[in-house]
Design a protein around this motif. Structure first.
Motif, PDB file in Angstrom:
ATOM      1  N   THR A 406      82.662  19.536  53.195  1.00 36.38           N
ATOM      2  CA  THR A 406      83.266  20.635  53.808  1.00 36.38           C
ATOM      3  C   THR A 406      82.310  21.343  54.825  1.00 36.38           C
ATOM      4  O   THR A 406      82.363  22.367  55.786  1.00 36.38           O
ATOM      5  CB  THR A 406      83.696  21.978  52.606  1.00 36.38           C
ATOM      6  OG1 THR A 406      82.256  21.967  52.184  1.00 36.38           O
ATOM      7  CG2 THR A 406      84.443  21.893  51.196  1.00 36.38           C
ATOM      8  N   ALA A 407      81.381  20.601  55.164  1.00 36.58           N
ATOM      9  CA  ALA A 407      80.442  21.153  56.399  1.00 36.58           C
ATOM     10  C   ALA A 407      81.091  21.312  57.239  1.00 36.58           C
ATOM     11  O   ALA A 407      81.033  22.306  57.743  1.00 36.58           O
ATOM     12  CB  ALA A 407      79.134  20.236  56.549  1.00 36.58           C
ATOM     13  N   PRO A 408      81.688  20.157  58.235  1.00 35.85           N
ATOM     14  CA  PRO A 408      82.371  20.313  59.145  1.00 35.85           C
ATOM     15  C   PRO A 408      83.200  21.888  59.388  1.00 35.85           C
ATOM     16  O   PRO A 408      83.224  22.456  60.407  1.00 35.85           O
ATOM     17  CB  PRO A 408      83.418  18.784  59.991  1.00 35.85           C
ATOM     18  CG  PRO A 408      82.600  18.071  58.828  1.00 35.85           C
ATOM     19  CD  PRO A 408      81.847  18.959  57.421  1.00 35.85           C
ATOM     20  N   ALA A 409      84.376  22.013  58.184  1.00 34.15           N
ATOM     21  CA  ALA A 409      84.751  23.518  58.135  1.00 34.15           C
ATOM     22  C   ALA A 409      84.269  24.533  58.597  1.00 34.15           C
ATOM     23  O   ALA A 409      84.688  25.734  59.274  1.00 34.15           O
ATOM     24  CB  ALA A 409      85.856  22.747  57.296  1.00 34.15           C
ATOM     25  N   THR A 410      83.227  24.528  57.640  1.00 36.12           N
ATOM     26  CA  THR A 410      81.549  25.910  58.158  1.00 36.12           C
ATOM     27  C   THR A 410      80.604  25.551  58.815  1.00 36.12           C
ATOM     28  O   THR A 410      80.487  26.725  58.993  1.00 36.12           O
ATOM     29  CB  THR A 410      81.287  26.359  56.698  1.00 36.12           C
ATOM     30  OG1 THR A 410      80.292  24.595  56.437  1.00 36.12           O
ATOM     31  CG2 THR A 410      82.144  25.688  55.070  1.00 36.12           C
ATOM     32  N   GLY A 411      80.859  25.224  60.442  1.00 32.69           N
ATOM     33  CA  GLY A 411      80.159  25.093  61.159  1.00 32.69           C
ATOM     34  C   GLY A 411      78.849  24.555  61.084  1.00 32.69           C
ATOM     35  O   GLY A 411      78.137  24.441  61.281  1.00 32.69           O
ATOM     36  N   ARG A 412      78.824  23.451  59.697  1.00 29.61           N
ATOM     37  CA  ARG A 412      77.778  22.982  59.498  1.00 29.61           C
ATOM     38  C   ARG A 412      77.402  21.537  60.011  1.00 29.61           C
ATOM     39  O   ARG A 412      78.697  20.859  60.410  1.00 29.61           O
ATOM     40  CB  ARG A 412      77.359  23.560  57.701  1.00 29.61           C
ATOM     41  CG  ARG A 412      77.623  24.510  57.388  1.00 29.61           C
ATOM     42  CD  ARG A 412      77.307  24.400  55.654  1.00 29.61           C
ATOM     43  NE  ARG A 412      76.108  24.176  55.502  1.00 29.61           N
ATOM     44  CZ  ARG A 412      76.007  24.604  54.029  1.00 29.61           C
ATOM     45  NH1 ARG A 412      76.743  24.205  53.271  1.00 29.61           N
ATOM     46  NH2 ARG A 412      74.676  24.472  53.331  1.00 29.61           N
ATOM     47  N   VAL A 413      76.191  21.296  60.419  1.00 27.90           N
ATOM     48  CA  VAL A 413      75.921  19.935  60.748  1.00 27.90           C
ATOM     49  C   VAL A 413      75.059  18.955  59.453  1.00 27.90           C
ATOM     50  O   VAL A 413      74.138  18.855  58.319  1.00 27.90           O
ATOM     51  CB  VAL A 413      74.884  19.828  61.850  1.00 27.90           C
ATOM     52  CG1 VAL A 413      74.588  18.362  62.741  1.00 27.90           C
ATOM     53  CG2 VAL A 413      75.947  20.660  63.166  1.00 27.90           C
ATOM     54  N   ALA A 414      76.351  18.368  59.269  1.00 33.16           N
ATOM     55  CA  ALA A 414      75.508  17.135  58.064  1.00 33.16           C
ATOM     56  C   ALA A 414      75.155  15.936  58.466  1.00 33.16           C
ATOM     57  O   ALA A 414      75.400  15.076  59.698  1.00 33.16           O
ATOM     58  CB  ALA A 414      76.843  16.859  57.553  1.00 33.16           C
ATOM     59  N   TRP A 415      73.858  14.976  58.313  1.00 30.70           N
ATOM     60  CA  TRP A 415      73.421  14.116  58.506  1.00 30.70           C
ATOM     61  C   TRP A 415      72.312  13.058  57.162  1.00 30.70           C
ATOM     62  O   TRP A 415      72.405  14.119  55.960  1.00 30.70           O
ATOM     63  CB  TRP A 415      71.769  14.604  59.678  1.00 30.70           C
ATOM     64  CG  TRP A 415      71.166  13.465  59.918  1.00 30.70           C
ATOM     65  CD1 TRP A 415      70.853  12.421  61.355  1.00 30.70           C
ATOM     66  CD2 TRP A 415      69.973  12.704  58.748  1.00 30.70           C
ATOM     67  NE1 TRP A 415      70.373  11.462  60.829  1.00 30.70           N
ATOM     68  CE2 TRP A 415      69.690  11.172  59.815  1.00 30.70           C
ATOM     69  CE3 TRP A 415      69.762  12.619  57.755  1.00 30.70           C
ATOM     70  CZ2 TRP A 415      69.195  10.495  59.313  1.00 30.70           C
ATOM     71  CZ3 TRP A 415      68.448  11.716  57.326  1.00 30.70           C
ATOM     72  CH2 TRP A 415      67.695  11.450  57.978  1.00 30.70           C
ATOM     73  N   THR A 416      73.333  12.293  57.317  1.00 32.49           N
ATOM     74  CA  THR A 416      73.288  11.335  55.914  1.00 32.49           C
ATOM     75  C   THR A 416      72.507  10.145  57.004  1.00 32.49           C
ATOM     76  O   THR A 416      73.175   8.499  57.753  1.00 32.49           O
ATOM     77  CB  THR A 416      74.521  10.672  55.155  1.00 32.49           C
ATOM     78  OG1 THR A 416      75.536  10.161  56.240  1.00 32.49           O
ATOM     79  CG2 THR A 416      75.071  12.012  54.193  1.00 32.49           C
ATOM     80  N   ARG A 417      71.901   9.774  55.533  1.00 32.17           N
ATOM     81  CA  ARG A 417      71.324   7.768  56.201  1.00 32.17           C
ATOM     82  C   ARG A 417      70.628   7.258  54.859  1.00 32.17           C
ATOM     83  O   ARG A 417      70.172   8.071  53.922  1.00 32.17           O
ATOM     84  CB  ARG A 417      70.356   7.933  56.664  1.00 32.17           C
ATOM     85  CG  ARG A 417      69.569   6.377  57.047  1.00 32.17           C
ATOM     86  CD  ARG A 417      68.683   6.056  57.528  1.00 32.17           C
ATOM     87  NE  ARG A 417      68.361   6.946  59.276  1.00 32.17           N
ATOM     88  CZ  ARG A 417      67.404   7.422  59.649  1.00 32.17           C
ATOM     89  NH1 ARG A 417      65.813   6.914  59.768  1.00 32.17           N
ATOM     90  NH2 ARG A 417      67.058   7.186  61.795  1.00 32.17           N
ATOM     91  N   ALA A 418      70.915   6.294  54.055  1.00 29.85           N
ATOM     92  CA  ALA A 418      70.192   5.512  53.049  1.00 29.85           C
ATOM     93  C   ALA A 418      70.399   6.248  51.284  1.00 29.85           C
ATOM     94  O   ALA A 418      69.751   6.321  50.231  1.00 29.85           O
ATOM     95  CB  ALA A 418      69.201   5.010  53.178  1.00 29.85           C
ATOM     96  N   GLY A 419      71.710   7.460  51.499  1.00 31.93           N
ATOM     97  CA  GLY A 419      71.921   8.328  50.492  1.00 31.93           C
ATOM     98  C   GLY A 419      71.158   9.417  50.422  1.00 31.93           C
ATOM     99  O   GLY A 419      70.789  10.185  49.000  1.00 31.93           O
TER     100      GLY A 419
END
Length: 427
Positions: A406-419
């Motif tokens: 839901t992060a994109p829908a609320t204008g949030r930026v998500a970053w992931t790597r290696a869990g």
């Protein structure tokens, strides 16, 4: 050895809340500020009173990293072992006297304590060893002086200082015994009755609930539950029961009884840091007992005690926490680097919600607070930074996946790597 093991645990993301509590507080002290802990949400000296941690501000100034605290704690443990081994060789007048130091080094209390994050009790290890070494050397006022410094370690140290005063009184050293006992009782009343309530936001002693039913807790810990009795038996067995012949057994017995009288069952076992100081006290009580048994001749009792100590030490080495301290993921650096990269992506000084395993790594760049318990996890606002371990067993995985989805829908930026995931606040 313990520094390497503690650093390995930190690399494997196995350190937790206590390191995350002390790290920010000591960081504040190093900058001349009040030692506030963001996780606690208030001045750390209103939770426990341990002014001795102020000495850590200088090494933290040189290396502002939680690993600094892990290494210092290991050094304190090593110093207490060195003092104990030196006393063992001097008193036993036999190479076997050094076995006391070795047994202390691998004792269950030392293993659990030095491999459990960082705790202020670790600073008391060399102080207690020096106090008891002075006792065995007949330097009574020096013993009382070193025991007095223990009062700065934590608010419950007066019980340990009082027990050393009892041991001094048993040797009819009334002046240092009375002075130490008076200082300990005065400190206990002032700190628990006035200082801690004054610094606590609720103006109370935060752990008063642990002493509401001392007799019932004693019965439970020693009889019906039995963990206290088991702990006592294991610790005495590890020193060959020699300490039972020494007045210094009081330095183990009185603090142990206060632990067993508490309502918190964590105090009754061998886990965490609760038996570190007890192990040092028992080691010196055993040396005094050795001296009383042996006299000028070797005794069969000494032989049996040494065999028992050797067997216990070998068993603890093979089965204790130290045996598995260096095991972990095959490539822990990938996960650690992902955590560090996520932390660098957040602005310096930002408040971030995370879990206890990741919180120590945010110090001193971010101001970490713990995620709420599962029952309240839905209340987490979208206006804060989130640092998540997608492989965590302590945070609801469905909730974490929902945050990412839901992060994109609320204008949030998500970053992931290696869990590892970092989610920015909503714009």
């Amino acid at each position: 050895m313990y520094a390497a093991a503690a650093l390995a645990r930190h690399t494997n993301l196995l350190t937790g809340m206590d390191l995350a509590i002390f790290g920010p507080a000591i960081d504040h002290l190093s900058r001349g500020e009040a030692p506030v802990s963001e996780i606690k949400g208030f001045l750390i000296w209103g939770d426990h009173f341990h002014p001795l941690i102020a000495v850590l501000a200088l090494p933290w100034k040189i290396w502002p990293d939680p690993r600094c605290l892990l290494i210092i704690q290991a050094i304190c443990g090593g110093a207490s072992v060195a003092v104990t081994a030196r006393a063992g060789v001097r008193i036993a007048r036999h190479p076997a006297g050094a076995l006391t130091g070795l047994a202390l080094a691998v004792s269950p209390g030392m293993q659990s304590g030095l491999l459990f994050d960082f705790h202020e009790v670790g600073l008391g290890l060399p102080l207690l060893a020096l106090a008891l070494d002075a006792y065995l050397s007949g330097r009574w006022w020096r013993c009382a002086a070193w025991a007095g410094t223990l009062l700065l370690v934590k608010e419950d140290m007066p019980f340990l200082a009082l027990s050393i005063a009892i041991a001094l009184a048993a040797r009819r050293r009334w002046a240092p015994a009375i002075c130490l006992a008076a200082a300990a009782l005065t400190w206990l009343v002032v700190v628990v009755g006035a200082v801690l309530p004054a610094l606590h936001p609720g103006h109370v002693y935060g752990y008063r609930h642990t002493t509401q039913s001392p007799l019932g807790s004693l019965w439970t810990s020693l009889v019906s539950d039995g963990r206290g009795a088991t702990t006592t038996l294991i610790l005495l067995c590890g020193t060959g029961f020699l300490g039972l012949r020494s007045p210094l057994i009081a330095a183990f017995a009185l603090p142990a009884l206060t632990r067993y009288a508490a309502d918190n069952s964590h105090y009754w076992g061998l886990e965490f840091h609760y038996t570190m100081l007890a192990e040092v006290a028992l080691a010196f009580a055993a040396l005094d007992g050795w001296r009383r048994i042996r006299g000028s001749q070797w005794s069969p009792t000494c032989t049996r005690a040494l065999v028992l100590v050797g067997v216990c030490a070998t068993t603890v080495v093979m089965t204790g926490p130290l045996a598995g301290a260096f095991t972990g993921p095959r490539n822990p650096t990938a996960r650690l680097e992902a955590v560090r990269a996520a932390i660098e992506r957040a602005p310096a000084g930002a408040a971030v919600l995370t879990e206890s395993r990741l919180a120590p790594h945010t110090v001193p760049r971010l101001r970490a607070r713990l995620l709420p318990p599962p029952a309240r996890i839905a209340e987490v606002p979208t206006t804060t930074w989130l640092l998540l371990d997608l492989r965590s067993e302590t945070v609801n995985p469905q909730w974490m996946r929902a945050q990412l989805a839901t992060a994109p829908a609320t204008g949030r930026v998500a970053w992931t790597r290696a869990g590892i995931a970092l989610i920015a606040p909503a714009r």
